[in-house]
Design a protein around this motif. Structure first.
Motif, PDB file in Angstrom:
ATOM      1  N   PRO A 141      34.903  33.750  33.385  1.00  0.00           N
ATOM      2  CA  PRO A 141      35.141  34.510  34.578  1.00  0.00           C
ATOM      3  C   PRO A 141      37.633  35.316  34.772  1.00  0.00           C
ATOM      4  CG  PRO A 141      33.677  32.522  35.892  1.00  0.00           C
ATOM      5  CD  PRO A 141      34.222  32.597  34.183  1.00  0.00           C
ATOM      6  N   PHE A 142      37.695  33.900  34.288  1.00  0.00           N
ATOM      7  CA  PHE A 142      38.960  33.570  34.180  1.00  0.00           C
ATOM      8  C   PHE A 142      39.815  34.949  32.965  1.00  0.00           C
ATOM      9  CE2 PHE A 142      43.393  31.910  33.213  1.00  0.00           C
ATOM     10  CZ  PHE A 142      43.931  32.202  34.551  1.00  0.00           C
ATOM     11  N   ILE A 143      39.351  34.664  32.149  1.00  0.00           N
ATOM     12  CA  ILE A 143      39.606  35.722  31.066  1.00  0.00           C
ATOM     13  C   ILE A 143      39.251  37.110  31.463  1.00  0.00           C
ATOM     14  CG2 ILE A 143      38.897  36.306  28.440  1.00  0.00           C
ATOM     15  CD1 ILE A 143      38.305  33.111  28.001  1.00  0.00           C
ATOM     16  N   ALA A 144      38.094  37.279  31.646  1.00  0.00           N
ATOM     17  CA  ALA A 144      38.298  38.237  32.214  1.00  0.00           C
ATOM     18  C   ALA A 144      38.531  38.948  32.643  1.00  0.00           C
ATOM     19  CB  ALA A 144      36.106  38.455  32.763  1.00  0.00           C
ATOM     20  N   GLN A 145      39.221  38.688  34.314  1.00  0.00           N
ATOM     21  CA  GLN A 145      40.244  38.993  34.763  1.00  0.00           C
ATOM     22  C   GLN A 145      41.736  39.820  34.323  1.00  0.00           C
ATOM     23  OE1 GLN A 145      37.853  39.835  37.355  1.00  0.00           O
ATOM     24  NE2 GLN A 145      36.721  38.016  37.107  1.00  0.00           N
ATOM     25  N   ILE A 146      41.738  38.492  33.282  1.00  0.00           N
ATOM     26  CA  ILE A 146      43.298  39.143  32.377  1.00  0.00           C
ATOM     27  C   ILE A 146      42.428  40.373  31.970  1.00  0.00           C
ATOM     28  CG2 ILE A 146      44.716  37.533  30.837  1.00  0.00           C
ATOM     29  CD1 ILE A 146      44.512  35.533  31.358  1.00  0.00           C
TER      30      ILE A 146
ATOM     31  N   MET B 261      34.562  42.108  40.552  1.00  0.00           N
ATOM     32  CA  MET B 261      33.534  40.353  40.193  1.00  0.00           C
ATOM     33  C   MET B 261      34.853  39.759  40.041  1.00  0.00           C
ATOM     34  SD  MET B 261      30.628  40.429  40.211  1.00  0.00           S
ATOM     35  CE  MET B 261      30.855  39.385  39.029  1.00  0.00           C
ATOM     36  N   MET B 262      35.981  40.163  40.244  1.00  0.00           N
ATOM     37  CA  MET B 262      37.609  39.242  40.039  1.00  0.00           C
ATOM     38  C   MET B 262      37.164  38.722  42.417  1.00  0.00           C
ATOM     39  SD  MET B 262      41.455  39.978  40.614  1.00  0.00           S
ATOM     40  CE  MET B 262      41.436  40.689  38.546  1.00  0.00           C
ATOM     41  N   VAL B 263      36.537  39.868  43.015  1.00  0.00           N
ATOM     42  CA  VAL B 263      36.816  39.166  44.749  1.00  0.00           C
ATOM     43  C   VAL B 263      35.623  38.012  44.492  1.00  0.00           C
ATOM     44  CG1 VAL B 263      36.342  40.015  46.734  1.00  0.00           C
ATOM     45  CG2 VAL B 263      38.013  40.896  45.152  1.00  0.00           C
ATOM     46  N   VAL B 264      34.446  38.268  44.246  1.00  0.00           N
ATOM     47  CA  VAL B 264      33.159  37.423  44.152  1.00  0.00           C
ATOM     48  C   VAL B 264      33.728  36.267  43.156  1.00  0.00           C
ATOM     49  CG1 VAL B 264      31.032  37.350  43.403  1.00  0.00           C
ATOM     50  CG2 VAL B 264      31.520  39.624  43.902  1.00  0.00           C
ATOM     51  N   HIS B 265      34.550  36.219  42.330  1.00  0.00           N
ATOM     52  CA  HIS B 265      34.512  34.723  41.493  1.00  0.00           C
ATOM     53  C   HIS B 265      35.554  33.801  42.546  1.00  0.00           C
ATOM     54  CE1 HIS B 265      33.762  37.001  37.287  1.00  0.00           C
ATOM     55  NE2 HIS B 265      32.587  35.787  38.121  1.00  0.00           N
ATOM     56  N   TYR B 266      35.989  34.663  43.161  1.00  0.00           N
ATOM     57  CA  TYR B 266      37.465  33.572  44.088  1.00  0.00           C
ATOM     58  C   TYR B 266      36.553  33.413  45.335  1.00  0.00           C
ATOM     59  CZ  TYR B 266      40.773  32.433  47.212  1.00  0.00           C
ATOM     60  OH  TYR B 266      41.789  32.178  48.051  1.00  0.00           O
TER      61      TYR B 266
ATOM     62  N   MET C  95      33.580  32.792  45.279  1.00  0.00           N
ATOM     63  CA  MET C  95      32.207  32.299  45.218  1.00  0.00           C
ATOM     64  C   MET C  95      33.077  30.814  44.608  1.00  0.00           C
ATOM     65  SD  MET C  95      29.876  33.121  46.724  1.00  0.00           S
ATOM     66  CE  MET C  95      31.030  33.905  47.875  1.00  0.00           C
ATOM     67  N   ARG C  96      34.611  30.970  44.429  1.00  0.00           N
ATOM     68  CA  ARG C  96      34.943  28.943  43.713  1.00  0.00           C
ATOM     69  C   ARG C  96      33.959  29.004  42.357  1.00  0.00           C
ATOM     70  NH1 ARG C  96      36.277  30.542  47.990  1.00  0.00           N
ATOM     71  NH2 ARG C  96      36.970  29.131  49.858  1.00  0.00           N
ATOM     72  N   THR C  97      34.597  30.044  41.236  1.00  0.00           N
ATOM     73  CA  THR C  97      33.926  30.245  40.054  1.00  0.00           C
ATOM     74  C   THR C  97      34.845  30.139  39.626  1.00  0.00           C
ATOM     75  OG1 THR C  97      33.212  32.407  40.663  1.00  0.00           O
ATOM     76  CG2 THR C  97      31.467  30.808  40.718  1.00  0.00           C
ATOM     77  N   TRP C  98      35.597  29.355  39.797  1.00  0.00           N
ATOM     78  CA  TRP C  98      37.395  29.471  38.762  1.00  0.00           C
ATOM     79  C   TRP C  98      37.531  27.870  38.580  1.00  0.00           C
ATOM     80  CZ3 TRP C  98      40.956  34.034  38.302  1.00  0.00           C
ATOM     81  CH2 TRP C  98      39.991  35.187  39.054  1.00  0.00           C
ATOM     82  N   ILE C  99      37.758  28.146  36.684  1.00  0.00           N
ATOM     83  CA  ILE C  99      38.217  26.363  36.935  1.00  0.00           C
ATOM     84  C   ILE C  99      39.142  25.672  37.440  1.00  0.00           C
ATOM     85  CG2 ILE C  99      40.403  26.706  35.513  1.00  0.00           C
ATOM     86  CD1 ILE C  99      37.372  24.859  34.283  1.00  0.00           C
ATOM     87  N   PHE C 100      40.133  26.002  38.040  1.00  0.00           N
ATOM     88  CA  PHE C 100      40.463  25.127  38.790  1.00  0.00           C
ATOM     89  C   PHE C 100      40.389  24.779  40.148  1.00  0.00           C
ATOM     90  CE2 PHE C 100      42.120  29.228  38.878  1.00  0.00           C
ATOM     91  CZ  PHE C 100      42.374  29.281  40.449  1.00  0.00           C
ATOM     92  N   HIS C 101      39.008  25.399  40.621  1.00  0.00           N
ATOM     93  CA  HIS C 101      38.180  24.699  42.220  1.00  0.00           C
ATOM     94  C   HIS C 101      36.812  23.827  41.263  1.00  0.00           C
ATOM     95  CE1 HIS C 101      39.882  27.383  45.147  1.00  0.00           C
ATOM     96  NE2 HIS C 101      40.015  28.062  44.033  1.00  0.00           N
ATOM     97  N   VAL C 102      36.258  23.974  40.084  1.00  0.00           N
ATOM     98  CA  VAL C 102      35.706  22.827  39.563  1.00  0.00           C
ATOM     99  C   VAL C 102      35.937  21.269  39.318  1.00  0.00           C
ATOM    100  CG1 VAL C 102      33.768  25.141  39.776  1.00  0.00           C
ATOM    101  CG2 VAL C 102      35.495  23.784  38.103  1.00  0.00           C
TER     102      VAL C 102
END
Length: 759
Positions: free
Chosen positions: A706-711, A745-750, A752-759
């Motif tokens: 997701p992080f790469i997709a947002q970039i 989806m960037m908003v959704v990922h944030y 829903m905490r689906t970012w690498i630094f949240h897991v």
């Protein structure tokens, strides 16, 4: 082998055994049974279904006897065994005696495992907290704990990790009392709670390595059950006694209570009780006592729409939640709680400790007359026309099992129910119907036996309710990890009623049912409906140090919308805490669910299921469509390309730079989802992933996706700005759709905490 159910009875009582097709139970008293006409239908899964409780409203209560309970349980089992669960076991105690103990149905779906009886082993999950709390109270009685207000953080290092997101303002130390009363302030954590037999952790200290973070100050509402909080208490008992917790519990609690068919090591095939159940024979407990075990029940789940049950064999990773017992044995815990800490001729805890374990210590909201006790019980008060019924409830949920323990102090009655299926709605319906038929109501005009002031007034007050409209999630959720996305499955929607004088609460529908949702039900109606909250009191609360900001307290009566004769449940809105990111207010009610007060907090629209689910669905549809069109266009372009390259005539490009970037963004999203699914499959399924204390390293790496997709989305936006000057409207429209969906989806990922630094 079918063993005889152990129980206590008066000398004049006669035992008999009645057989019904596929049901196996034993009861005391006369052979004849009374057919009970029940008042309501079963709770409806995936909707806010109605309570059947008419506590205090009926004058034809039945006496708690072998005959009446036997008829009630047989009638109930006839409606649910086979369709909602393969089997169930029940025990009822009154005045220190077991008046009923029996089982119905089968230990395994299809009946191949034998009959379910009162001596069949079942896994009870959260009911194990009763044993843990008893152990802590024993240490206080013995002087090995100076006070329940001692800092748990100092005694058990590792339980006070604060959230990097919510750390500001969390400065109140966690005490033993806070942990006992479900008020430790930890976030929810699902990972690592259950595992297969081979992966179960042998030592409770292992759970502390990935302890959930603190997200609110302890010692005040809202209440949120924490299995990890009780794991810390079990570790404390083990450290102070220098004995593994399972051994301490067996020697100091289970054996003195006569619970020789119970163990805290249900995952251990070599355990005497487990071994006896597996081999179909009676076994020896740790103290050498003969244990009566009639096999072990298997866990089951039933998928929505499925006609058959799916076996599930998981165990608690947490020793504080690992009790495996029988209905006959569990009755001893109820006797101890109702009889001043004494049962089976042993004073297990002092009378003072027993009182503390069954009296409210922290309210569900400021000024509440119900809440949590130091024994792990959650208190519920249900009001009807003739008074109030006080119930102490403890529920246990394991994958494949649902269980219940309930105390009715006014009647000196306790009831235990175990279901070998994940069916909390059936458990809830059982309690509702039991209350309807057997529980007494206490008059409140004389203060009631509990001495508590009545919470509600009979009238209503005028309050501006518009600020409280919106979407809410339970506070018993994760906040700082990928598990935060689970709150989508437990959201409720609060709307203003047409009159504007009350609030209507309903559940937000999702496609995935959970145990919390299946048990979300509401009082007094016979069809799915909303909860209507009518304000009865309103006041302003001052700030309370670090645990509460100043704000309004609104107390409501809660009942099914349009049901005037329904019993009065309670709800309240009260100010949030002072910690960073704390909500402005909380909503708590004992009308949703059955295990006592449930607390909720408001969420933004972008965190609601009404935003996340449609956006995620639409976005992936756009990504898939765009990727398909891009591939088709590229294929056609390649087919039309000249076979001989003319240096003076360049080959037409299959796609533009903008199209390629949009396609890459779409593919990243789609591949991320596919790789996660593949990782789950390779790990052995979702249950194996959930068995780990934290997400496997390989899956954590995938969350770079997701992080790469947002970039890429940012880069796509830049390219769109450049393309505005060019005459390519189709490219702009299609790429714009991808950009908009990717931004959403960037908003959704944030959220829903689906970012690498949240897991």
């Amino acid at each position: 082998m079918r063993s005889t159910v152990r129980r206590e009875e008066a000398p004049s009582a006669r035992s008999s055994r009645r057989r019904a097709p596929h049901y196996h139970h034993q009861q005391q008293g006369h052979a004849s049974s009374v057919v009970l006409h029940l008042l309501v239908a079963a709770a409806v899964a995936l909707l806010v279904a109605p309570y059947a409780v008419r506590a205090g409203g009926s004058t034809d209560k039945l006496s708690v006897s072998s005959k009446s309970i036997g008829a009630f349980v047989e009638d109930f089992a006839g409606r649910y065994v086979g369709s909602s669960t393969p089997g169930l076991a029940v025990a009822v105690v009154k005045d220190g005696k077991t008046v009923y103990a029996g089982g119905f149905g089968s230990r395994t779906a299809g009946g191949s495992g034998g009959d379910m009886t009162a001596n069949t082993l079942v896994r009870v999950g959260g009911l194990s907290e009763l044993v843990t709390a008893t152990a802590v109270m024993q240490l206080r009685d013995a002087g090995r704990l100076e006070s329940l207000d001692d800092s748990l953080e100092q005694l058990v290092p590792g339980v006070s990790t604060t959230s990097a997101v919510r750390h500001q303002g969390i400065d109140v130390p966690i005490t033993i009392r806070h942990a006992l009363a479900h008020a430790g302030g930890w976030e929810g954590k699902l990972l690592g709670q259950w595992a297969s037999r081979a992966r179960v952790l042998a030592n409770s200290s292992e759970v502390l390595r990935e302890f959930p973070r603190r997200v609110r100050n302890p010692g005040a509402p809202p209440l949120a059950r924490s299995a990890h909080g009780y794991a810390a208490l079990a570790h404390l008992v083990s450290a102070l006694t220098e004995t593994p917790f399972d051994e301490y519990a067996s020697d100091m609690i289970l054996k003195p209570l006569g619970m020789t068919a119970s163990t805290m090591r249900g995952h251990d095939a070599q355990d005497p009780v487990v071994s006896a159940a597996s081999s179909g024979r009676s076994g020896k407990g740790k103290g050498g006592d003969e244990s009566t075990v009639d096999g072990a029940a298997s866990g089951h789940i039933k998928k929505v729409g499925a006609a058959t049950f799916t076996p599930l064999d998981l165990y608690a990773n947490n020793v504080a939640g690992s009790l495996v017992t029988t209905a006959s044995d569990a009755a001893q815990l109820l006797k101890m709680a109702l009889n001043g800490g004494k049962a089976n001729g042993h004073q297990i805890v002092s009378k003072d400790a027993a009182r503390d374990m069954t009296e409210m210590t922290i309210g569900s909201f400021p000024g509440s007359d119900s809440g949590a006790t130091l024994g792990g019980w959650l208190e519920r008060v249900v009001r009807g026309s003739s008074g109030a019924t006080r119930i102490l409830v403890q529920t246990g949920d394991m994958p494949g099992f649902s269980s219940l323990a309930a105390l009715f102090p006014a009647d000196r009655v306790g009831v235990f129910l175990a279901i070998n299926a994940g069916a909390p709605s059936v458990r809830a319906q059982f309690l509702d119907e039991f209350v309807t038929k057997f529980a007494s109501a206490e008059k409140e005009d004389d203060g009631a036996k509990s001495g508590k002031k009545r919470q509600q007034s009979s009238g209503s007050v005028t309050v501006d309710l518009k600020p409280y409209v919106g979407t809410y999630r339970t506070v018993q959720n994760a906040y700082t990890t990928i598990e935060a996305s689970a709150h989508l499955l437990s959201q409720i929607k609060v709307e203003l009623s047409p009159s504007g004088n009350s609030l209507l609460v309903s559940r937000i529908r999702t496609e995935v049912p959970t145990s919390n949702l299946d048990s979300a039900s509401i009082a007094g109606a016979s069809a799915p409906t909303a909860i209507e909250l009518t304000p009865t009191q309103s006041s302003t609360l001052p700030a309370d140090g670090s645990v509460r900001r100043a704000g309004d307290l609104i107390v409501f009566s809660a009942a099914a919308s349009g049901q005037r004769d329904a019993p009065a449940f309670t709800a309240a809105i009260f100010p949030g805490g002072t910690e960073s990111n704390a909500p402005s207010w909380y909503l708590v009610t004992n009308a949703v669910g059955r295990e006592g007060p449930v607390a909720f907090e408001p969420v933004s629209y972008t965190e609601s299921a009404e935003f996340v689910v449609p956006v995620t669905t639409a976005a992936h549809a756009v990504f898939a469509a765009y990727t398909l069109l891009w591939l088709v266009k590229g294929l056609i372009g390649a087919m039309r390309a000249p076979t001989v390259i003319d240096a003076d005539k360049p080959v037409p490009s299959a796609t533009s730079r903008l199209e390629n970037l949009a396609a890459a963004t779409s593919l990243t999203h789609l591949v991320f989802v596919g790789l996660v699914a593949l990782s789950v499959w390779k790990a052995g399924g979702l249950t194996e992933v959930l068995s780990a204390q934290r997400m496997p390293a390989g899956m954590r790496f995938l969350f770079f996706g997701p992080f790469i997709a947002q970039i890429m989305s940012i880069s796509l936006l830049t390219n769109l700005a450049q393309e505005l000057r060019k005459n390519s409207p189709l490219q702009l429209i299609l790429a714009s759709a991808v950009m908009v969906m990717s931004t959403a989806m960037m908003v959704v990922h944030y959220q829903m905490r689906t970012w690498i630094f949240h897991v």
